[in-house]
Write a protein that holds these residues in place. Structure first.
Motif, PDB file in Angstrom:
ATOM      1  N   GLU A  37       0.964  -1.375   0.011  1.00  0.00           N
ATOM      2  CA  GLU A  37      -0.124   0.140  -0.096  1.00  0.00           C
ATOM      3  C   GLU A  37       0.950   1.214   0.010  1.00  0.00           C
ATOM      4  O   GLU A  37       0.608   2.079  -0.789  1.00  0.00           O
ATOM      5  N   HIS A  41       1.492   4.386  -2.898  1.00  0.00           N
ATOM      6  CA  HIS A  41       1.219   6.108  -2.526  1.00  0.00           C
ATOM      7  C   HIS A  41       2.497   6.361  -3.285  1.00  0.00           C
ATOM      8  O   HIS A  41       2.655   7.418  -3.586  1.00  0.00           O
ATOM      9  N   ALA A 121       3.965  -4.343   4.238  1.00  0.00           N
ATOM     10  CA  ALA A 121       3.117  -5.395   5.312  1.00  0.00           C
ATOM     11  C   ALA A 121       3.920  -6.487   5.765  1.00  0.00           C
ATOM     12  O   ALA A 121       3.596  -6.929   6.881  1.00  0.00           O
ATOM     13  N   GLY A 142      12.548   9.753   5.507  1.00  0.00           N
ATOM     14  CA  GLY A 142      11.376   8.882   5.366  1.00  0.00           C
ATOM     15  C   GLY A 142      10.155   9.342   6.139  1.00  0.00           C
ATOM     16  O   GLY A 142      10.139  10.468   6.694  1.00  0.00           O
ATOM     17  N   THR A 145       5.119  12.985   3.101  1.00  0.00           N
ATOM     18  CA  THR A 145       3.644  12.936   2.599  1.00  0.00           C
ATOM     19  C   THR A 145       3.521  14.100   1.519  1.00  0.00           C
ATOM     20  O   THR A 145       2.493  14.174   0.941  1.00  0.00           O
ATOM     21  N   ARG A 159       7.758  17.130   3.238  1.00  0.00           N
ATOM     22  CA  ARG A 159       7.164  17.284   4.450  1.00  0.00           C
ATOM     23  C   ARG A 159       7.123  15.716   5.096  1.00  0.00           C
ATOM     24  O   ARG A 159       6.713  14.559   4.345  1.00  0.00           O
ATOM     25  N   LYS A 160       7.566  15.712   6.247  1.00  0.00           N
ATOM     26  CA  LYS A 160       7.696  14.655   7.185  1.00  0.00           C
ATOM     27  C   LYS A 160       6.755  14.522   8.149  1.00  0.00           C
ATOM     28  O   LYS A 160       6.614  15.574   8.802  1.00  0.00           O
ATOM     29  N   GLN A 181       5.014   7.881   3.172  1.00  0.00           N
ATOM     30  CA  GLN A 181       4.099   7.550   4.143  1.00  0.00           C
ATOM     31  C   GLN A 181       2.857   7.373   3.331  1.00  0.00           C
ATOM     32  O   GLN A 181       2.003   6.604   3.384  1.00  0.00           O
ATOM     33  N   SER A 182       2.610   8.663   2.875  1.00  0.00           N
ATOM     34  CA  SER A 182       1.349   8.709   1.869  1.00  0.00           C
ATOM     35  C   SER A 182       1.384   9.710   0.816  1.00  0.00           C
ATOM     36  O   SER A 182       2.374  10.779   1.040  1.00  0.00           O
ATOM     37  N   PRO A 186      -4.964  10.491  -2.840  1.00  0.00           N
ATOM     38  CA  PRO A 186      -5.405   9.087  -2.889  1.00  0.00           C
ATOM     39  C   PRO A 186      -4.793   8.630  -4.049  1.00  0.00           C
ATOM     40  O   PRO A 186      -4.639   9.067  -5.244  1.00  0.00           O
ATOM     41  N   PRO A 187      -4.093   7.249  -4.115  1.00  0.00           N
ATOM     42  CA  PRO A 187      -3.501   6.714  -5.498  1.00  0.00           C
ATOM     43  C   PRO A 187      -4.737   6.633  -6.561  1.00  0.00           C
ATOM     44  O   PRO A 187      -5.799   6.300  -6.118  1.00  0.00           O
TER      45      PRO A 187
END
Lengths: 255, 328
Positions: A37, A41, A121, A142, A145, A159-160, A181-182, A186-187
């Protein structure tokens, strides 16, 4: 601007997970693979940057043959080319090994930016993006976003996320590796018909460099955690469950 | 016998140690005590003052002081830590499984040639081996890894140890050291820290929360969930994937990198129970979970559970609550 995105195949945790007879791995035949997931992203963020900076996006599919389906989907979404990096099932989730296998392709590709999910995951060890950055001797951040790039391609500003909803703004020189992270949105969705079409014309470059031998990581034991379930399960259909819930809440003065 | 060293790498923000630091100390202290190892709490900071006189559950506190270490810059930490950890002869290093700790895992693992085991929820010594239990695959599986001789790094999941046990009655000796290597020309520059903008609804202060996960399927289902939350006298909050979809604002996100909540009631609807979410709500007074998957890990921490269809349950439950209030 050249961007590479690493897309790992991981078990779909919505499906039932069956532990193999060795008691330390998942039964390969029973696993339904999906693209990790956080890596989805990372792809989305790469495609956002492509639209902003006329970049090219290379999707790097990691896993078994099903990774090629993920590559077709990435191309259907807008990736420009695709690299397939085969990894035996038993070595998935081992980021030290993944970093060693991936770094030759990442090095020879001459990418300005390498994006991948901050977590996977099935990972046993942390930090694929950080490990890659060390192997390539380039900066790393890491938990990212959003990304903005200097027009001359020398710097990235990210931006973290920090705990408690805080955000850190950080600047790095390029090339760099960012753990996503994202994405900023949305994808994106792509119709199956376009994925099928992309699959027909997909030209995948397969990585052929033999991986160096690394001391990887494997679980000594795998256990289903649901065996520890402690909730008192409420029986019956939706109406019966609702009635029991209202009773429980009233008893506690909540409803 | 050689004295073995356990090092907890502290996380702090605005001069305060984060909960994860105390939780790591709790886990490390228990392990160190069981095998007679020495425990150091390592703090990288621009000012040691806030950390003086803290009764931490460690044998020693070492503060590495430098003006570049005010903010958690991953490049600065990654440059300093290998030197210090080697100097301390660390056998075992605890990092938080947080956005700060995860950033250090890869660089430290590579620089020190040590595995960085993620998602740690438990750790114990068995003879010469360290046995680590981790949650993987959205919390559905527990993986056990074993480390023999040599340095190992573990990333501790928030909420895995009691933070109260990370403190004790006495203050351990504190030593302030300069950075062992120059921190100029870092490849990452920390520009600024942005505090979250709170909306009118602060989920941390609301006693009844309806937490929604991907199981609610669509943004179109939000109005009926809002009505249910209102009938209960509470508000909606959500898991990260729901917020990432833009269905609810970021301030409603519960879990890692979101809010930590402790309401009287947490009604989890369509929430699978991934550790990233549960670490932010598992201290709730009463947890009720509804999820079609009987193996969903949310049932591990819920007090009550049901496997009916969430979307079918919501309007019925709303009506039943209305009726119950009307009969009072």
């Amino acid at each position: 601007m050249k961007i590479a995105v690493i897309l790992r195949q991981v078990p779909d945790v919505v499906e039932e997970l069956v532990i193999a007879e060795d008691g330390r791995s998942l039964a390969e035949d029973e696993v339904m693979d999906i693209t990790n997931e956080a890596d989805e992203h990372a792809l989305e963020e790469a495609l956002i940057l492509k639209a902003r900076h006329a970049a090219t996006v290379t999707a790097v599919g990691v896993g078994g043959n099903e990774a090629k389906d993920a590559l077709a989907a990435a191309v259907a979404k807008g990736a420009d080319d695709a690299i397939f990096v085969p990894i035996p099932f038993k070595h998935r989730g081992d980021n030290v090994r993944l970093a060693s296998v991936l770094s030759p392709a990442m090095k020879s590709g001459g990418y300005d930016l390498i994006l991948t999910g901050i977590w996977a995951a099935d990972q046993l060890d942390a930090g694929l993006a950080g490990l890659l950055s060390m192997r390539l001797s380039i900066p790393y951040v890491g938990g990212v976003t959003s990304i903005s790039l200097e027009p001359d391609g020398t710097k990235g500003i990210v931006r973290k996320e920090f705990p408690g909803g805080r955000l850190g703004v950080m600047e790095t020189s390029l090339p760099a590796v960012y753990g996503i992270q994202s994405a900023e949105q949305p994808p994106r969705y792509v119709p199956v018909s376009r994925v099928v079409q992309a699959k027909r014309t997909l030209r995948v470059k397969e990585q052929s460099e033999p991986p160096e031998v690394v001391v990887g990581m494997r679980a000594a034991k795998l256990i289903k955690s649901s065996s520890a379930a402690k909730a008192e399960m409420l029986p019956g259909d939706a109406t019966q469950v609702a009635e029991q819930l209202v009773r429980i809440l009233r008893e506690r003065g909540i409803a | 016998m050689i004295q073995r060293e356990v090092v907890v790498v502290a996380e702090h923000m605005a001069g305060e140690l984060s909960d994860i630091t105390l939780e790591m100390l709790a886990g490390a202290h228990e392990l160190a005590r069981s095998v007679g190892w020495h425990l150091t709490c390592l703090i990288l900071a621009d000012d040691p003052k806030p950390f003086e006189a803290l009764p931490l559950a460690a044998d020693k506190v070492v503060v590495i002081k430098d003006s570049s270490l005010g903010a958690p810059n991953p490049a600065a930490y990654a440059r300093v830590l290998p030197h210090i950890l080697k100097d301390l002869s660390a056998r075992l290093v605890f990092l938080g499984n947080t956005s700060i700790g995860v950033d250090l895992a890869g660089p430290l693992s590579y620089a020190l040639g040590a595995p960085a085991i993620s998602g740690c929820v438990g750790i114990r010594a068995e003879g010469d081996r360290i046995v680590v239990t981790s949650r993987i695959c959205g919390g559905k599986l527990v993986a056990q890894t074993e480390q023999g001789e040599g340095l190992a790094i573990v990333l501790v999941m928030p909420g895995s140890f009691h933070r109260e046990l990370g403190m004790r009655d006495e203050v351990p000796p504190l030593e302030v050291r300069p950075v062992p290597t120059a921190l100029d020309s870092l490849p990452v520059r920390f520009v600024e820290l942005i505090e979250p903008k709170m909306e009118a609804v602060d989920v941390r202060k609301i006693p009844i929360l309806v937490g929604i996960g991907r199981g609610v399927q669509s943004k179109d289902n939000l109005p009926s969930l809002e009505i249910l939350a209102k009938e209960l006298g509470g508000a909606l909050c959500a898991t990260r994937p729901v917020v990432d979809q833009g269905w609810l604002p970021r301030t409603r996100q519960v879990g890692r990198s979101g809010m930590t909540v402790k309401p009287r009631l947490y009604l989890a609807l369509g929430v699978s129970g991934a550790p990233e979410h549960t670490e932010g709500m598992k201290e709730s007074g009463l947890i009720v979970a509804v999820n079609k998957d009987p193996e969903a890990p949310i049932f591990d921490i819920a007090h009550y559970g049901a496997t009916v269809d969430v979307l079918e349950l919501v309007p019925i439950l709303t009506e039943k609550i209305k009726e119950a209030k009307g009969s009072q």
